[in-house]
Design a protein around this motif. Sequence first.
Motif, PDB file in Angstrom:
ATOM      1  N   PRO A  26      -0.848  56.084  14.474  1.00 18.17           N
ATOM      2  CA  PRO A  26      -0.198  56.488  13.223  1.00 18.17           C
ATOM      3  C   PRO A  26      -1.132  56.553  12.020  1.00 18.17           C
ATOM      4  N   ASP A  27      -2.253  55.843  12.079  1.00 21.87           N
ATOM      5  CA  ASP A  27      -3.167  55.823  10.937  1.00 21.87           C
ATOM      6  C   ASP A  27      -4.235  56.903  11.011  1.00 21.87           C
ATOM      7  N   LEU A  34       5.596  63.754  26.674  1.00 17.72           N
ATOM      8  CA  LEU A  34       4.648  64.874  26.739  1.00 17.72           C
ATOM      9  C   LEU A  34       3.368  64.517  26.004  1.00 17.72           C
ATOM     10  N   SER A  35       2.236  64.745  26.647  1.00 18.08           N
ATOM     11  CA  SER A  35       0.941  64.471  26.032  1.00 18.08           C
ATOM     12  C   SER A  35       0.153  65.753  25.760  1.00 18.08           C
ATOM     13  N   GLU A  36      -0.037  66.594  26.799  1.00 14.28           N
ATOM     14  CA  GLU A  36      -0.875  67.783  26.660  1.00 14.28           C
ATOM     15  C   GLU A  36      -0.393  68.896  27.572  1.00 14.28           C
ATOM     16  N   ARG A  89      10.179  63.211  27.331  1.00 12.84           N
ATOM     17  CA  ARG A  89      10.475  63.223  25.906  1.00 12.84           C
ATOM     18  C   ARG A  89       9.431  64.032  25.150  1.00 12.84           C
ATOM     19  N   ILE A  90       9.893  64.780  24.166  1.00 10.51           N
ATOM     20  CA  ILE A  90       9.024  65.560  23.303  1.00 10.51           C
ATOM     21  C   ILE A  90       9.236  65.040  21.877  1.00 10.51           C
ATOM     22  N   PRO A  91       8.390  64.121  21.418  1.00 13.35           N
ATOM     23  CA  PRO A  91       8.600  63.558  20.077  1.00 13.35           C
ATOM     24  C   PRO A  91       8.575  64.638  19.002  1.00 13.35           C
ATOM     25  N   SER A  92       9.326  64.414  17.944  1.00 11.22           N
ATOM     26  CA  SER A  92       9.379  65.386  16.852  1.00 11.22           C
ATOM     27  C   SER A  92       8.132  65.253  15.974  1.00 11.22           C
ATOM     28  N   GLN A  93       7.886  66.269  15.156  1.00  6.88           N
ATOM     29  CA  GLN A  93       6.671  66.338  14.356  1.00  6.88           C
ATOM     30  C   GLN A  93       6.570  65.163  13.396  1.00  6.88           C
ATOM     31  N   ARG A  94       5.316  64.844  13.062  1.00  7.74           N
ATOM     32  CA  ARG A  94       5.043  63.766  12.112  1.00  7.74           C
ATOM     33  C   ARG A  94       4.151  64.307  11.015  1.00  7.74           C
ATOM     34  N   PRO A 151       2.586  65.095  17.859  1.00  5.59           N
ATOM     35  CA  PRO A 151       3.535  63.998  17.605  1.00  5.59           C
ATOM     36  C   PRO A 151       3.436  62.856  18.611  1.00  5.59           C
ATOM     37  N   SER A 152       3.095  63.163  19.859  1.00  8.20           N
ATOM     38  CA  SER A 152       2.929  62.095  20.852  1.00  8.20           C
ATOM     39  C   SER A 152       1.687  61.264  20.538  1.00  8.20           C
ATOM     40  N   PHE A 153       0.603  61.929  20.195  1.00 12.96           N
ATOM     41  CA  PHE A 153      -0.617  61.225  19.811  1.00 12.96           C
ATOM     42  C   PHE A 153      -0.355  60.305  18.626  1.00 12.96           C
TER      43      PHE A 153
END
Length: 209
Positions: free
Chosen positions: A46-47, A174-176, A204-209, A39-41
């Motif tokens: 986004p594409d 969070l990245s890795e 921050r831990i972004p939510s799933q995409r 999700p961070s990536f």
Amino acid sequence: MKYWMTLWLVLATGAMAGPRNQGTPGEFDFYVLSLSWSPSFCLTHPDNEQCSGKGYGFVLHGLWPQYARGGWPASCAPQSALSREEMDKGAALFPTRALLKHEWAKHGTCSGLEPLAYLEKTDAALGVVAIPPQLQPLNTPPTLQAREIEALFRESNPRLGNHGLAVICKGKVLSEVRVCLSKDLAFAGCPRSVKSQCRDGDIRIPSQR
């Protein structure tokens, strides 16, 4: 004279800490298994096909040969394209085929293994590391501290030890997570060159995409 000696030491130390151009395949000390928080990536890519609503959490970034003194071999010769069989095997491990090809060219070629053997090693490494239930895509809290993420991984992997992984952030996101493994894929203590890179406090831990 003292100035030039100091400059030489700075340059030499810097060279040891970074990647080597090429290297000798199979001549390294340990692996880093890098798990990217998808999700961070996807916030910045986004594409990318990885981000097309697949709901990934941690995904394989790569299995990287490393030197104990710091740095790593990279893009070892000979460079060879992956066969269709190898691509199909790797596609079951990596989130995209583009990442698979990049990781094989940059890191896999330095493992000293043939492509299928390297991919099987990578698959085995993924099986060694248990993702904590609290860091599965549907369960993640919006924030945690880096030390709390480390503690969750140690709880789910009792043999990991206190210095066996590093949490990597980009800013406050969070990245890795990078786990140190021996060449036979046992948990190993990370040297100083593999360390957590996060600010103090909540990340921050972004939510799933």
